[in-house]
Design an enzyme around this catalytic site. Structure first.
Site, PDB file in Angstrom:
ATOM      1  N   ARG A  88       0.824  -1.208   0.000  1.00  0.00           N
ATOM      2  CA  ARG A  88       0.000   0.000   0.000  1.00  0.00           C
ATOM      3  C   ARG A  88       0.855   1.255   0.000  1.00  0.00           C
ATOM      4  O   ARG A  88       0.315   2.364  -0.031  1.00  0.00           O
ATOM      5  CB  ARG A  88      -0.902   0.017   1.226  1.00  0.00           C
ATOM      6  CG  ARG A  88      -2.319  -0.502   0.969  1.00  0.00           C
ATOM      7  CD  ARG A  88      -3.017  -0.565   2.299  1.00  0.00           C
ATOM      8  NE  ARG A  88      -4.429  -0.423   2.271  1.00  0.00           N
ATOM      9  CZ  ARG A  88      -5.299  -1.433   2.426  1.00  0.00           C
ATOM     10  NH1 ARG A  88      -4.884  -2.659   2.546  1.00  0.00           N
ATOM     11  NH2 ARG A  88      -6.588  -1.190   2.447  1.00  0.00           N
ATOM     12  N   ARG A 161      -9.886   6.647   4.306  1.00  0.00           N
ATOM     13  CA  ARG A 161      -9.217   5.543   3.605  1.00  0.00           C
ATOM     14  C   ARG A 161      -8.993   5.895   2.139  1.00  0.00           C
ATOM     15  O   ARG A 161      -7.971   5.548   1.548  1.00  0.00           O
ATOM     16  CB  ARG A 161     -10.065   4.269   3.727  1.00  0.00           C
ATOM     17  CG  ARG A 161      -9.983   3.667   5.130  1.00  0.00           C
ATOM     18  CD  ARG A 161     -11.181   2.803   5.450  1.00  0.00           C
ATOM     19  NE  ARG A 161     -11.228   1.568   4.734  1.00  0.00           N
ATOM     20  CZ  ARG A 161     -12.349   0.870   4.508  1.00  0.00           C
ATOM     21  NH1 ARG A 161     -13.518   1.322   4.954  1.00  0.00           N
ATOM     22  NH2 ARG A 161     -12.312  -0.252   3.848  1.00  0.00           N
TER      23      ARG A 161
END
Ligand code: AMP
Length: 207
Positions: A88, A161
């Site tokens: 990520r 997010r």
């Protein structure tokens, strides 16, 4: 085959991973699932991760890399797997290069508006983990089990997010494009998972 599934939260990575697993027999490694399992068992790792997960932030790189390094060391050199939710960050992607060679990175493209709509109604089966939408089902369509909403599927956390995705994960698109590994799929426009999966299979057969 060793793959990375890349895309914003709610892009359908987990759903596609389950379909790819069924079709190609690839092991599915989801860092989010590992954190949630740890949290359920109240391990120190799970309790540390919770602080970040609840805020829609990323768990620190060192923690995630150690966990993934241990997990990957369980695979034999000829065993395939798919990574869902990892890497990520660029640091995680650089770490991954030291651990294994990848055959492809599937990018699931979808707009932010569609993500917010999708995640706000996302529900997970308590019994089999199947993911569905409250707009369509009030019980698990696959086993009849009770559905629950993930703690981080509330609008505020969804927005953080998404912000984290754009700032920290999106640079991986060029990272993998530069390495000739990127395979792009349209995962939005209201397409059903089965349709997206057809596109995935096409991509993988050209690989
Ligand atoms: P997911 O189920 O993939 O949406 O992940 C849920 C949450 O777990 C994320 O919002 C992060 O807080 C944490 N997480 C999962 N994978 C990673 C990762 N590779 N790096 C940092 N945090 C992660």
């Amino acid at each position: 085959m060793r793959l990375v599934l890349l895309g914003a939260p709610g892009a359908g990575k987990g759903t596609q991973a389950a379909l790819i697993k069924e079709h190609h027999g690839l092991a599915h490694v989801s860092t989010g699932d590992i954190f949630r399992e740890n949290l359920k068992n109240k391990t120190p790792l799970g309790l540390e991760a919770k602080k970040y997960m609840d805020a829609g932030q990323l768990v620190p790189d060192e923690t995630v890399m150690k966990m993934v390094g241990e997990k990957l060391s369980e695979f034999k050199p000829d065993e395939g797997f798919m990574l869902d939710g990892f890497p990520r960050t660029v640091a995680q992607a650089e770490f991954l290069e030291t651990q294994t060679k990848l055959d492809g990175v599937i990018l699931f493209n979808i707009s932010d508006e569609e993500i917010v709509k999708r995640l706000s109604s996302r529900a997970v089966c308590k019994d089999c983990g199947n993911v569905t939408s409250r707009l369509i089902n009030d019980k698990c369509p696959s086993c009849g089990g009770e559905l629950y909403t993930r703690d981080d599927d509330n609008e505020e956390t969804i927005r953080s997010r998404l912000k984290v995705f754009h700032e920290q994960t999106e640079p991986l698109i060029n990272f993998y494009r530069d390495r000739g590994l990127l395979l792009e799929v349209d995962a939005g426009h209201g397409q059903k998972p089965e349709k997206v999966f057809e596109l995935v299979l096409k991509l993988l057969s050209h690989d």
